[in-house]
Design a protein around this motif. Structure first.
Motif, PDB file in Angstrom:
ATOM      1  N   VAL A  49       0.846  -1.177   0.000  1.00  0.00           N
ATOM      2  CA  VAL A  49       0.000   0.000   0.000  1.00  0.00           C
ATOM      3  C   VAL A  49       0.886   1.233   0.000  1.00  0.00           C
ATOM      4  N   PRO A  50       0.654   2.219  -0.883  1.00  0.00           N
ATOM      5  CA  PRO A  50       1.467   3.432  -0.885  1.00  0.00           C
ATOM      6  C   PRO A  50       1.446   4.104   0.482  1.00  0.00           C
ATOM      7  N   ALA A  51       2.583   4.639   0.916  1.00  0.00           N
ATOM      8  CA  ALA A  51       2.687   5.234   2.247  1.00  0.00           C
ATOM      9  C   ALA A  51       1.954   6.567   2.298  1.00  0.00           C
ATOM     10  N   PRO A  52       0.910   6.697   3.134  1.00  0.00           N
ATOM     11  CA  PRO A  52       0.195   7.965   3.254  1.00  0.00           C
ATOM     12  C   PRO A  52       0.965   8.926   4.158  1.00  0.00           C
ATOM     13  N   ALA A  53       0.519  10.184   4.172  1.00  0.00           N
ATOM     14  CA  ALA A  53       1.219  11.207   4.936  1.00  0.00           C
ATOM     15  C   ALA A  53       0.784  11.214   6.400  1.00  0.00           C
ATOM     16  N   ARG A  54      -0.517  11.160   6.677  1.00  0.00           N
ATOM     17  CA  ARG A  54      -0.997  11.271   8.049  1.00  0.00           C
ATOM     18  C   ARG A  54      -0.682  10.010   8.845  1.00  0.00           C
ATOM     19  N   LEU A  55      -0.414  10.175  10.151  1.00  0.00           N
ATOM     20  CA  LEU A  55      -0.076   9.037  11.000  1.00  0.00           C
ATOM     21  C   LEU A  55      -1.192   8.003  11.019  1.00  0.00           C
ATOM     22  N   THR A  56      -2.434   8.459  11.162  1.00  0.00           N
ATOM     23  CA  THR A  56      -3.545   7.509  11.218  1.00  0.00           C
ATOM     24  C   THR A  56      -3.679   6.730   9.913  1.00  0.00           C
ATOM     25  N   ASP A  57      -3.399   7.408   8.791  1.00  0.00           N
ATOM     26  CA  ASP A  57      -3.457   6.720   7.504  1.00  0.00           C
ATOM     27  C   ASP A  57      -2.294   5.738   7.346  1.00  0.00           C
ATOM     28  N   ARG A  58      -1.137   6.113   7.875  1.00  0.00           N
ATOM     29  CA  ARG A  58       0.006   5.199   7.817  1.00  0.00           C
ATOM     30  C   ARG A  58      -0.270   3.951   8.655  1.00  0.00           C
ATOM     31  N   LYS A  59      -0.904   4.142   9.791  1.00  0.00           N
ATOM     32  CA  LYS A  59      -1.237   2.990  10.625  1.00  0.00           C
ATOM     33  C   LYS A  59      -2.256   2.088   9.924  1.00  0.00           C
ATOM     34  N   ARG A  60      -3.236   2.710   9.289  1.00  0.00           N
ATOM     35  CA  ARG A  60      -4.243   1.931   8.570  1.00  0.00           C
ATOM     36  C   ARG A  60      -3.584   1.126   7.440  1.00  0.00           C
ATOM     37  N   ALA A  61      -2.671   1.769   6.708  1.00  0.00           N
ATOM     38  CA  ALA A  61      -1.970   1.073   5.631  1.00  0.00           C
ATOM     39  C   ALA A  61      -1.129  -0.072   6.179  1.00  0.00           C
ATOM     40  N   ALA A  62      -0.466   0.157   7.339  1.00  0.00           N
ATOM     41  CA  ALA A  62       0.345  -0.897   7.944  1.00  0.00           C
ATOM     42  C   ALA A  62      -0.525  -2.073   8.380  1.00  0.00           C
ATOM     43  N   ILE A  63      -1.715  -1.772   8.897  1.00  0.00           N
ATOM     44  CA  ILE A  63      -2.641  -2.829   9.311  1.00  0.00           C
ATOM     45  C   ILE A  63      -3.064  -3.667   8.106  1.00  0.00           C
ATOM     46  N   LEU A  64      -3.414  -2.994   7.014  1.00  0.00           N
ATOM     47  CA  LEU A  64      -3.858  -3.712   5.819  1.00  0.00           C
ATOM     48  C   LEU A  64      -2.751  -4.591   5.252  1.00  0.00           C
ATOM     49  N   GLU A  65      -1.545  -4.050   5.196  1.00  0.00           N
ATOM     50  CA  GLU A  65      -0.425  -4.828   4.653  1.00  0.00           C
ATOM     51  C   GLU A  65      -0.114  -6.022   5.543  1.00  0.00           C
ATOM     52  N   ALA A  66      -0.104  -5.799   6.865  1.00  0.00           N
ATOM     53  CA  ALA A  66       0.178  -6.886   7.801  1.00  0.00           C
ATOM     54  C   ALA A  66      -0.921  -7.934   7.756  1.00  0.00           C
ATOM     55  N   ALA A  67      -2.168  -7.491   7.696  1.00  0.00           N
ATOM     56  CA  ALA A  67      -3.291  -8.432   7.674  1.00  0.00           C
ATOM     57  C   ALA A  67      -3.265  -9.289   6.418  1.00  0.00           C
ATOM     58  N   ALA A  68      -2.977  -8.676   5.264  1.00  0.00           N
ATOM     59  CA  ALA A  68      -2.914  -9.446   4.022  1.00  0.00           C
ATOM     60  C   ALA A  68      -1.851 -10.536   4.130  1.00  0.00           C
ATOM     61  N   ALA A  69      -0.691 -10.197   4.698  1.00  0.00           N
ATOM     62  CA  ALA A  69       0.383 -11.183   4.863  1.00  0.00           C
ATOM     63  C   ALA A  69      -0.028 -12.284   5.830  1.00  0.00           C
ATOM     64  N   GLU A  70      -0.683 -11.912   6.920  1.00  0.00           N
ATOM     65  CA  GLU A  70      -1.109 -12.913   7.907  1.00  0.00           C
ATOM     66  C   GLU A  70      -2.163 -13.853   7.317  1.00  0.00           C
ATOM     67  N   PHE A  71      -3.135 -13.306   6.622  1.00  0.00           N
ATOM     68  CA  PHE A  71      -4.173 -14.148   6.014  1.00  0.00           C
ATOM     69  C   PHE A  71      -3.562 -15.112   5.004  1.00  0.00           C
ATOM     70  N   ARG A  72      -2.620 -14.614   4.213  1.00  0.00           N
ATOM     71  CA  ARG A  72      -1.980 -15.474   3.214  1.00  0.00           C
ATOM     72  C   ARG A  72      -1.192 -16.596   3.869  1.00  0.00           C
ATOM     73  N   GLN A  73      -0.475 -16.285   4.945  1.00  0.00           N
ATOM     74  CA  GLN A  73       0.425 -17.266   5.556  1.00  0.00           C
ATOM     75  C   GLN A  73      -0.295 -18.224   6.489  1.00  0.00           C
ATOM     76  N   ALA A  74      -1.244 -17.700   7.272  1.00  0.00           N
ATOM     77  CA  ALA A  74      -1.860 -18.521   8.322  1.00  0.00           C
ATOM     78  C   ALA A  74      -3.266 -18.986   7.985  1.00  0.00           C
ATOM     79  N   GLY A  75      -3.906 -18.370   6.996  1.00  0.00           N
ATOM     80  CA  GLY A  75      -5.289 -18.703   6.717  1.00  0.00           C
ATOM     81  C   GLY A  75      -6.234 -17.830   7.512  1.00  0.00           C
ATOM     82  N   TYR A  76      -7.502 -17.941   7.184  1.00  0.00           N
ATOM     83  CA  TYR A  76      -8.493 -17.046   7.789  1.00  0.00           C
ATOM     84  C   TYR A  76      -8.708 -17.357   9.266  1.00  0.00           C
ATOM     85  N   ASP A  77      -8.969 -18.618   9.601  1.00  0.00           N
ATOM     86  CA  ASP A  77      -9.314 -18.960  10.982  1.00  0.00           C
ATOM     87  C   ASP A  77      -8.155 -18.733  11.940  1.00  0.00           C
ATOM     88  N   ALA A  78      -6.930 -19.019  11.509  1.00  0.00           N
ATOM     89  CA  ALA A  78      -5.777 -18.892  12.398  1.00  0.00           C
ATOM     90  C   ALA A  78      -5.302 -17.449  12.561  1.00  0.00           C
TER      91      ALA A  78
END
Length: 205
Positions: free
Chosen positions: A3-32
């Protein structure tokens, strides 16, 4: 998913959450995958995760929606009455094939299918959260039909036929059988063939 890095802190955190979540879902699956794991991977508190996404279902649906939106036609690929049909449709089909060539997308669809197969109720809830923006191919077909250049009274049906041909080569074999992504030459062959078959049936005389 990057996700492109946004300027505002809250937007950067949201982008970090989305990127981390996508990686976690891919690696561990939905339930885990848990919101705790996502928070730890993103380097934020669990409260911050919940401030942006009230549940794991909402978070996963948002990630899927972002990926699906890559397949919606960009403005330059909107229907053009001044251009021949074939090159327009060929570009749209190539765009769809490019989306399906995205390993992030394929992996997350596998996660989604594995999550919903045991529970039809979960499937309904999950996909009900995904926006209802009409798919780009359907929009283009509807416009071409309204202009009298395609012969169909049901653009959604025509779009589903076209996408079924595409996904028969570039989606379901990869999702269900683990087959490799199509090569560039294979994608070109599929795009050429399905474009000609579709126009051979639906193009107005």
């Amino acid at each position: 998913m990057t996700v492109p890095a946004p300027a505002r802190l809250t937007d950067r955190k949201r982008a970090a959450i989305l990127e981390a979540a996508a990686a976690e879902f891919r690696q561990a699956g939905y339930d885990a995958t848990s919101m705790d794991r996502v928070a730890a991977s993103a380097g934020v508190s669990k409260r911050t995760v919940y401030n942006h996404f009230p549940s794991k279902e909402v978070l996963f649906a948002h990630i899927l929606q972002q990926l699906l939106e890559r397949g919606v036609a960009s403005p330059e690929l909107a229907y053009r009455p001044d251009r021949p049909l074939r090159p327009q449709l060929f570009e749209l089909v190539q765009q769809k094939l490019q989306l399906l060539h995205d390993e992030d997308f394929i992996d997350l669809v596998r996660v989604a299918i594995a999550a919903v197969i045991p529970s039809p109720e979960r499937a309904q809830e999950m996909f009900a959260r995904i926006g209802d923006k009409e798919e780009g191919l359907t929009v283009w077909i509807r416009a071409a039909a309204a202009d009298g250049r395609l012969n169909t009274q049901d653009p959604l049906f025509a779009s589903m036929l076209l996408q079924g041909m595409i996904k028969g080569f570039a989606f379901w074999p990869q999702i269900t059988l683990g087959q490799p992504m199509l090569t560039q030459a294979q994608r070109s062959q599929v795009a050429d063939t399905v474009t000609d078959m579709f126009l051979g049936y639906f193009a107005s005389a």
